[in-house]
Motif scaffolding. Sequence first.
Motif, mmCIF file in Angstrom:
data_model
loop_
_atom_site.group_PDB
_atom_site.id
_atom_site.type_symbol
_atom_site.label_atom_id
_atom_site.label_comp_id
_atom_site.label_asym_id
_atom_site.label_seq_id
_atom_site.Cartn_x
_atom_site.Cartn_y
_atom_site.Cartn_z
ATOM 1 N N ASP A 128 0.790 -1.220 0.000
ATOM 2 C CA ASP A 128 0.000 0.000 0.000
ATOM 3 C C ASP A 128 0.832 1.285 0.000
ATOM 4 O OD1 ASP A 128 -2.308 -1.461 -0.082
ATOM 5 O OD2 ASP A 128 -2.690 -1.325 2.069
ATOM 6 N N ILE A 129 2.089 1.234 0.407
ATOM 7 C CA ILE A 129 2.936 2.435 0.368
ATOM 8 C C ILE A 129 3.661 2.496 -0.976
ATOM 9 C CG2 ILE A 129 4.873 3.638 1.452
ATOM 10 C CD1 ILE A 129 3.994 2.325 4.124
ATOM 11 N N VAL A 130 4.360 1.439 -1.336
ATOM 12 C CA VAL A 130 4.996 1.313 -2.658
ATOM 13 C C VAL A 130 4.615 -0.047 -3.209
ATOM 14 C CG1 VAL A 130 7.182 1.110 -3.901
ATOM 15 C CG2 VAL A 130 6.923 2.852 -2.138
ATOM 16 N N ASP A 131 4.199 -0.077 -4.455
ATOM 17 C CA ASP A 131 3.768 -1.311 -5.107
ATOM 18 C C ASP A 131 4.635 -1.557 -6.334
ATOM 19 O OD1 ASP A 131 2.356 -3.477 -6.122
ATOM 20 O OD2 ASP A 131 0.762 -2.254 -6.972
ATOM 21 N N GLY A 132 5.552 -2.524 -6.241
ATOM 22 C CA GLY A 132 6.387 -2.891 -7.384
ATOM 23 C C GLY A 132 7.380 -1.824 -7.796
ATOM 24 N N GLY A 133 7.945 -1.087 -6.839
ATOM 25 C CA GLY A 133 8.917 -0.043 -7.156
ATOM 26 C C GLY A 133 10.196 -0.607 -7.733
ATOM 27 N N ASP A 134 10.683 -0.020 -8.821
ATOM 28 C CA ASP A 134 11.906 -0.460 -9.484
ATOM 29 C C ASP A 134 13.107 -0.047 -8.641
ATOM 30 O OD1 ASP A 134 14.034 -1.077 -11.134
ATOM 31 O OD2 ASP A 134 13.474 0.334 -12.721
ATOM 32 N N ILE A 135 13.857 -1.027 -8.138
ATOM 33 C CA ILE A 135 15.009 -0.723 -7.293
ATOM 34 C C ILE A 135 16.337 -0.991 -8.011
ATOM 35 C CG2 ILE A 135 13.765 -0.982 -5.125
ATOM 36 C CD1 ILE A 135 14.853 -3.812 -4.868
ATOM 37 N N THR A 136 16.283 -1.147 -9.346
ATOM 38 C CA THR A 136 17.507 -1.373 -10.121
ATOM 39 C C THR A 136 18.153 -0.069 -10.561
ATOM 40 O OG1 THR A 136 16.280 -1.592 -12.201
ATOM 41 C CG2 THR A 136 16.703 -3.622 -10.948
ATOM 42 N N SER A 137 17.569 1.058 -10.171
ATOM 43 C CA SER A 137 18.186 2.357 -10.427
ATOM 44 C C SER A 137 17.928 3.235 -9.203
ATOM 45 C CB SER A 137 17.611 3.002 -11.691
ATOM 46 O OG SER A 137 16.217 3.189 -11.565
ATOM 47 N N THR A 138 18.716 4.291 -9.073
ATOM 48 C CA THR A 138 18.610 5.152 -7.898
ATOM 49 C C THR A 138 17.458 6.146 -8.044
ATOM 50 O OG1 THR A 138 20.202 6.720 -8.808
ATOM 51 C CG2 THR A 138 21.077 4.966 -7.388
ATOM 52 N N GLY A 139 17.012 6.628 -6.908
ATOM 53 C CA GLY A 139 15.960 7.640 -6.877
ATOM 54 C C GLY A 139 14.831 7.245 -5.942
ATOM 55 N N TYR A 140 13.879 8.169 -5.789
ATOM 56 C CA TYR A 140 12.721 7.918 -4.942
ATOM 57 C C TYR A 140 11.773 6.972 -5.662
ATOM 58 C CZ TYR A 140 14.201 11.453 -1.653
ATOM 59 O OH TYR A 140 14.908 12.145 -0.714
ATOM 60 N N LEU A 141 11.214 6.028 -4.921
ATOM 61 C CA LEU A 141 10.303 5.061 -5.512
ATOM 62 C C LEU A 141 8.927 5.672 -5.707
ATOM 63 C CD1 LEU A 141 11.204 1.790 -3.582
ATOM 64 C CD2 LEU A 141 11.992 2.552 -5.815
ATOM 65 N N ALA A 142 8.343 5.391 -6.856
ATOM 66 C CA ALA A 142 6.977 5.831 -7.144
ATOM 67 C C ALA A 142 6.008 4.898 -6.437
ATOM 68 C CB ALA A 142 6.726 5.818 -8.645
ATOM 69 N N ALA A 143 4.787 5.349 -6.266
ATOM 70 C CA ALA A 143 3.787 4.587 -5.533
ATOM 71 C C ALA A 143 3.432 3.276 -6.219
ATOM 72 C CB ALA A 143 2.532 5.429 -5.350
ATOM 73 N N GLY A 144 3.311 3.249 -7.526
ATOM 74 C CA GLY A 144 2.863 2.053 -8.229
ATOM 75 C C GLY A 144 1.347 1.999 -8.281
ATOM 76 N N SER A 145 0.814 0.946 -8.872
ATOM 77 C CA SER A 145 -0.631 0.880 -9.116
ATOM 78 C C SER A 145 -1.472 0.803 -7.855
ATOM 79 C CB SER A 145 -0.957 -0.316 -10.023
ATOM 80 O OG SER A 145 -0.558 -1.513 -9.379
ATOM 81 N N ASN A 146 -0.917 0.288 -6.762
ATOM 82 C CA ASN A 146 -1.668 0.175 -5.515
ATOM 83 C C ASN A 146 -1.075 1.049 -4.421
ATOM 84 O OD1 ASN A 146 -3.727 -0.976 -3.865
ATOM 85 N ND2 ASN A 146 -2.221 -2.308 -2.953
ATOM 86 N N GLY A 147 0.045 1.686 -4.681
ATOM 87 C CA GLY A 147 0.778 2.395 -3.642
ATOM 88 C C GLY A 147 0.263 3.791 -3.343
#
Length: 178
Positions: A95-114
Amino acid sequence: MATYDLTAKSTTGVSADSNTNFPASVNPGAYVLEKELDIAKLVADGTFSNVTSGDIFQVLEIPANTIVLTAGANVTTAFTGGSATADIDFAAGDDIVDGGDITSTGYLAAGSNGQANIINTGAANTFTALIETADTIDVKIAATDTACVSGVMRVYAVCLDVSSQQTGRDEVDRDLLA
């Protein structure tokens, strides 16, 4: 798949237990909790040899009677391994982050459920902001291979103490005179 409690000293590589009480230096009001999830350090300390897809890391311990105003993560060192992603929430949800891409640097986006970095508006919000009993914000990593042996993510939460045990709120005579 395994669960690693990064709030407990009993976990290899964790130097001290977290305290589910509010930080002593906190005056009533908002404060930030943050902690780094450093995969290479956990590998070097012998916690595990690599991240297995579905591993859960209990990263931030949130005290009882806390409103989490916002939460999210910043990848400061890209995670190794093909197509590694992260779900962040209480109880290893997304619910906070859903499927965030962690293979690159930066803040994670919420995603479809996040709901990352979104203050609870109550409109179709799946992120429950009031934490009535102590709980942890967890990071669940999905990696397509066993090469996930490094990567650093800073997980943060902006919290508000709504307990009746707030410090610095003493009654004075003028309050009783009204």
